[in-house]
Structure formats: C-alpha cells, structure tokens
Design a protein around this motif. Structure first.
Motif, PDB file in Angstrom:
ATOM      1  N   THR A  22     -30.282 -37.213   9.130  1.00 57.68           N
ATOM      2  CA  THR A  22     -30.154 -36.292   8.010  1.00 57.68           C
ATOM      3  C   THR A  22     -28.709 -36.208   7.550  1.00 57.68           C
ATOM      4  O   THR A  22     -27.797 -36.047   8.364  1.00 57.68           O
ATOM      5  CB  THR A  22     -30.650 -34.889   8.411  1.00 57.68           C
ATOM      6  OG1 THR A  22     -32.027 -34.947   8.766  1.00 57.68           O
ATOM      7  CG2 THR A  22     -30.472 -33.899   7.264  1.00 57.68           C
ATOM      8  N   LEU A  45     -36.444 -27.748  10.072  1.00 61.98           N
ATOM      9  CA  LEU A  45     -35.941 -29.121  10.089  1.00 61.98           C
ATOM     10  C   LEU A  45     -36.886 -30.049  10.847  1.00 61.98           C
ATOM     11  O   LEU A  45     -37.101 -31.197  10.434  1.00 61.98           O
ATOM     12  CB  LEU A  45     -34.549 -29.167  10.703  1.00 61.98           C
ATOM     13  CG  LEU A  45     -33.415 -28.697   9.781  1.00 61.98           C
ATOM     14  CD1 LEU A  45     -32.148 -28.455  10.581  1.00 61.98           C
ATOM     15  CD2 LEU A  45     -33.152 -29.710   8.689  1.00 61.98           C
ATOM     16  N   ARG A  46     -37.455 -29.560  11.941  1.00 61.93           N
ATOM     17  CA  ARG A  46     -38.396 -30.402  12.692  1.00 61.93           C
ATOM     18  C   ARG A  46     -39.654 -30.692  11.886  1.00 61.93           C
ATOM     19  O   ARG A  46     -40.214 -31.789  11.947  1.00 61.93           O
ATOM     20  CB  ARG A  46     -38.747 -29.721  14.011  1.00 61.93           C
ATOM     21  CG  ARG A  46     -37.628 -29.776  15.058  1.00 61.93           C
ATOM     22  CD  ARG A  46     -38.129 -29.372  16.425  1.00 61.93           C
ATOM     23  NE  ARG A  46     -38.509 -27.966  16.468  1.00 61.93           N
ATOM     24  CZ  ARG A  46     -37.665 -26.972  16.757  1.00 61.93           C
ATOM     25  NH1 ARG A  46     -36.379 -27.241  17.017  1.00 61.93           N
ATOM     26  NH2 ARG A  46     -38.084 -25.722  16.818  1.00 61.93           N
ATOM     27  N   GLU A  47     -40.089 -29.724  11.101  1.00 63.58           N
ATOM     28  CA  GLU A  47     -41.281 -29.922  10.282  1.00 63.58           C
ATOM     29  C   GLU A  47     -41.028 -30.889   9.124  1.00 63.58           C
ATOM     30  O   GLU A  47     -41.847 -31.764   8.836  1.00 63.58           O
ATOM     31  CB  GLU A  47     -41.756 -28.583   9.718  1.00 63.58           C
ATOM     32  CG  GLU A  47     -42.944 -28.717   8.758  1.00 63.58           C
ATOM     33  CD  GLU A  47     -43.232 -27.437   7.996  1.00 63.58           C
ATOM     34  OE1 GLU A  47     -44.054 -27.490   7.067  1.00 63.58           O
ATOM     35  OE2 GLU A  47     -42.635 -26.395   8.330  1.00 63.58           O
ATOM     36  N   THR A 105     -28.635 -31.890  16.652  1.00 65.13           N
ATOM     37  CA  THR A 105     -29.566 -32.011  17.777  1.00 65.13           C
ATOM     38  C   THR A 105     -30.927 -32.558  17.359  1.00 65.13           C
ATOM     39  O   THR A 105     -31.759 -32.851  18.217  1.00 65.13           O
ATOM     40  CB  THR A 105     -29.776 -30.637  18.442  1.00 65.13           C
ATOM     41  OG1 THR A 105     -30.287 -29.717  17.467  1.00 65.13           O
ATOM     42  CG2 THR A 105     -28.461 -30.102  18.991  1.00 65.13           C
ATOM     43  N   ALA A 106     -31.153 -32.691  16.059  1.00 62.55           N
ATOM     44  CA  ALA A 106     -32.434 -33.207  15.579  1.00 62.55           C
ATOM     45  C   ALA A 106     -32.468 -34.731  15.695  1.00 62.55           C
ATOM     46  O   ALA A 106     -31.441 -35.407  15.580  1.00 62.55           O
ATOM     47  CB  ALA A 106     -32.656 -32.798  14.127  1.00 62.55           C
ATOM     48  N   ASP A 107     -33.632 -35.256  15.913  1.00 60.82           N
ATOM     49  CA  ASP A 107     -33.806 -36.698  16.043  1.00 60.82           C
ATOM     50  C   ASP A 107     -34.101 -37.289  14.667  1.00 60.82           C
ATOM     51  O   ASP A 107     -35.197 -37.781  14.391  1.00 60.82           O
ATOM     52  CB  ASP A 107     -34.946 -37.011  17.013  1.00 60.82           C
ATOM     53  CG  ASP A 107     -35.062 -38.505  17.300  1.00 60.82           C
ATOM     54  OD1 ASP A 107     -34.070 -39.224  17.078  1.00 60.82           O
ATOM     55  OD2 ASP A 107     -36.148 -38.930  17.741  1.00 60.82           O
ATOM     56  N   ALA A 108     -33.108 -37.209  13.775  1.00 62.40           N
ATOM     57  CA  ALA A 108     -33.292 -37.688  12.405  1.00 62.40           C
ATOM     58  C   ALA A 108     -31.933 -38.012  11.798  1.00 62.40           C
ATOM     59  O   ALA A 108     -30.920 -37.419  12.159  1.00 62.40           O
ATOM     60  CB  ALA A 108     -34.011 -36.634  11.556  1.00 62.40           C
ATOM     61  N   SER A 139     -38.055 -32.914   8.464  1.00 57.86           N
ATOM     62  CA  SER A 139     -37.213 -34.104   8.655  1.00 57.86           C
ATOM     63  C   SER A 139     -36.616 -34.573   7.327  1.00 57.86           C
ATOM     64  O   SER A 139     -36.815 -35.707   6.896  1.00 57.86           O
ATOM     65  CB  SER A 139     -38.029 -35.239   9.292  1.00 57.86           C
ATOM     66  OG  SER A 139     -38.458 -34.884  10.575  1.00 57.86           O
ATOM     67  N   GLY A 161     -34.158 -24.531  12.987  1.00 60.78           N
ATOM     68  CA  GLY A 161     -34.712 -25.573  13.843  1.00 60.78           C
ATOM     69  C   GLY A 161     -36.143 -25.948  13.507  1.00 60.78           C
ATOM     70  O   GLY A 161     -36.442 -27.134  13.262  1.00 60.78           O
ATOM     71  N   PRO A 162     -37.084 -24.990  13.499  1.00 63.91           N
ATOM     72  CA  PRO A 162     -38.470 -25.334  13.188  1.00 63.91           C
ATOM     73  C   PRO A 162     -38.646 -25.946  11.800  1.00 63.91           C
ATOM     74  O   PRO A 162     -39.471 -26.842  11.612  1.00 63.91           O
ATOM     75  CB  PRO A 162     -39.196 -23.984  13.293  1.00 63.91           C
ATOM     76  CG  PRO A 162     -38.345 -23.172  14.217  1.00 63.91           C
ATOM     77  CD  PRO A 162     -36.937 -23.581  13.924  1.00 63.91           C
TER      78      PRO A 162
END
Length: 360
Positions: free
Chosen positions: A140, A79-81, A135-138, A83, A76-77
């Motif tokens: 991908t 992927l958030r970093e 769940t990521a806002d991207a 994107s 999670g962290p």
C-alpha cells in the motif's frame, strides 16, 4: 475489493475537494472509501462524488465508512478488508484554519511559536495510520496531507512508510503553471514549502523556481493572487492536483508536478509520477543535498526541526519558545510525540477558553 482501490481518512473540506475532482477527472476504474468520524459528512461526500462521477461517465465510485475514532484499532480491520493500493490521510488534531475561524489564546500561541509548534497534533493520526500500513501484508502506498513538510520526516525517522504528501508546494506549482501560461509542468521545477503559502518576510526566503532549466524571476509577484485567496478556495485547487496525482498512480500514466514530503524528505520537491510510482525530478543545477538544505531552512522558519535520527526541536534560531507553554518540551524525540500530543491537547483545551489578544 480491487487492488487499485483508494482509502481516504478524514471527512473535511480537503477530502471533499479530492473526491469531487477525482469523480470528474479519474480515468482509472477504482472504488474510493471515505473514512470519517462523522457519518453524515462521509455519506454526503460520497453522494455528491458519485453523482458527479455518473454525470462525467467516470469509472470511479465512492463509499462511506464511519468510525468512532481514528486509531490503529479502527484502521486495522478496514485495511485488512480493503487492501487498498493507496491510503490518503487528510485527518489531524489541528486545523490550519482555526486562527481565522475561531481565534483564541491558543491560536495566538501558535502564531507566535510558528505552525511547526503544532507538529505533535499534525503527526498523531498519520503515525497511527502509517504504523498499521507497515504491519499489513500489502504493498500500500501512503500519502499524507497533514503538514507533510514536517510530518513525513517524522514518519521516516520513526521507520514508517510514506510515499509523499500533497498540497503546499503542489499548490505553488499549480499556481505558477497557470500564471506562466504553461500547458503542463513538464519544464517547471519548484522547490517550496508550507512556509511559502504566505509571503516570506525576506526575498531570499522565497520559493525557488526554474522553467526549462532557467531560474524564474518575480516569484513573489507570480504567487500574489494565491496568497490573497481564502484557504477554502485554495483547497479546491489542492483537491484537483491531488486527484491528478492519485489518477496517475492508479493508471500508470506520467504526470509532472511538485509534492511535499517525498519519501520522508523535509519540504517540497519537483517530482515525476509514472508507472505507478514517484521519483524526484530536480533541476540539473541543484543537488539533492542542496534541495534538502533549503527545505530544512524553510522548516526552521516555521519553528520546528527534525533530524534524521528522530530528534525534534519545537524552537529554532528563528522562533523562540515563550513562557506560557512550559508543559510542552522544546526538545524531544519522535517517540515522544504521542505523549506530547496529549499534553498539547490539554493545553489547547485550556487556552481555547481564553480570548485572543489577552495576556495570560
């Protein structure tokens, strides 16, 4: 980081092959982040890939990231970093080479039950990674390298995103391109499966191949050099094909090949990569329903079946269960896979301590 970056999970031989190839053939500027539980592996891969990229005047750069474990909490962290535009999973709990390198009672069991028996071990990390991507806002794109012929249908049945797999039918198509003396795969169409990495027991179970619309005869003979080569050498080809797919997705250029698990379908299909996406490219004489039916049949030959509703069978008409694994259910649902994976890891630990060929 750039919206066209790539994240690769895993630090094994396939990751190495992908990175080493992408370093030399990559045309799109991007940064590839290699995530591994073994820091020395990731660092070594990125060092060699960066040197190859420099010598090739490539605009691809590589950087290592070390994690303690492959889980949603660690993915999670990252992927958030980052994107990333693309995530490629090359990590699973079961190596396809174990039977060759370290045979044991466990690898005997896998041989009898079929490679499909290891589905819970193949799917676990891919499911966690795909769930984080969902769940990521991207936007991908997720590519899975671990038994995608069967794992990608699990992802689809679970409602998780997956664009395609790599390897397997892509390797068949690359071999056929070379053996047929083709400049590219523009006229080549291959329907095939992980099952076809080995010679089928029956001729009517062989992969299906067309060239310029006509069926290609003698497929078994054409694939013989591939099937006699070591898996380590074949991974070099898999890595090269994967690098071409990644570069086509990143650059938007067109590239025709065959890929497993496209959009969560079972088995492998001819596809066209263009404009940063992938689409099916079946022969005019074959419907999608016919292609899926063939691949479902080949999946069953490996000892596993997955329905669109998520029902999973680890025994089929072709591969029957054996008594030495009573703790592993023959029939389950995709939502049961995490628990079955834990049970299978315990079984594997016990059987690895027993020599191959023993009665137990």
């Amino acid at each position: 980081m750039s919206e066209r970056d790539v994240l690769i999970v895993g630090g094994g031989s396939l990751t190495r092959a992908v990175c080493y190839a992408l370093a030399t053939i990559g045309t799109a500027a991007c940064t590839v982040t290699v995530v591994s539980r073994t820091g020395s592996n990731a660092a070594e891969v990125c060092y060699v890939a960066n040197v190859r990229a420099a010598l090739s005047t490539s605009r691809v750069r590589f950087r290592p990231v070390t994690v303690e474990r492959y889980s949603a909490g660690t993915f999670g962290p990252i992927l958030r970093e980052l994107s990333p535009a693309i995530v490629l999973n090359c990590a699973s709990h079961q190596s396809p080479w174990e039977g060759t390198h370290t045979p044991s009672a466990w690898t005997d069991l896998v041989r009898r039950r079929g490679f499909g028996f290891t589905l819970p071990l193949q799917a676990a990390i891919a499911v966690e990674l795909s769930r984080v991507i969902a769940t990521a806002d991207a936007a991908t794109q997720f590519l899975n390298a671990c038994f995608p012929d069967a794992v990608n249908p699990v992802l689809k049945a679970t409602g998780l995103p997956v664009l395609c797999g790599i390897g397997n039918v892509a390797l068949l198509a690359a071999t056929l391109q070379a053996r047929l003396g083709l400049r590219d795969q523009a006229g080549l169409r291959v329907l095939g499966h992980h099952w076809h990495l080995h010679t089928p027991h029956r001729a009517d179970h062989e992969a299906k191949v067309w060239l310029d619309g006509a069926s290609v005869p003698g497929v078994t003979g054409l694939l013989a050099p591939q099937r006699s080569a070591s898996r380590a050498e074949l991974n070099i080809i898999n890595g090269h094909v994967t690098a071409l797919v990644l570069d086509a997705l990143l650059s938007g250029r067109e590239f025709l090949t065959s890929l497993p698990g496209f959009a969560g379908l079972p088995g492998g299909y001819p596809v066209r990569v263009r404009d940063g996406d992938i689409e099916l490219c079946l022969p005019d004489t074959v419907t999608l329903e016919e292609a899926i039916a063939l691949n479902q049949r080949w999946t069953a030959l490996e000892g596993v079946q997955i329905s669109e509703g998520g029902a999973v069978s680890l025994s089929t008409d072709d591969v029957h269960p054996v008594a030495e694994a009573p703790e592993i259910p023959d029939r389950l649902h995709v939502t049961d896979l995490p628990e079955v994976c834990r049970q299978m890891l315990q079984l594997r630990s016990r059987l690895r301590r027993q020599d191959a060929g023993r009665e137990y």
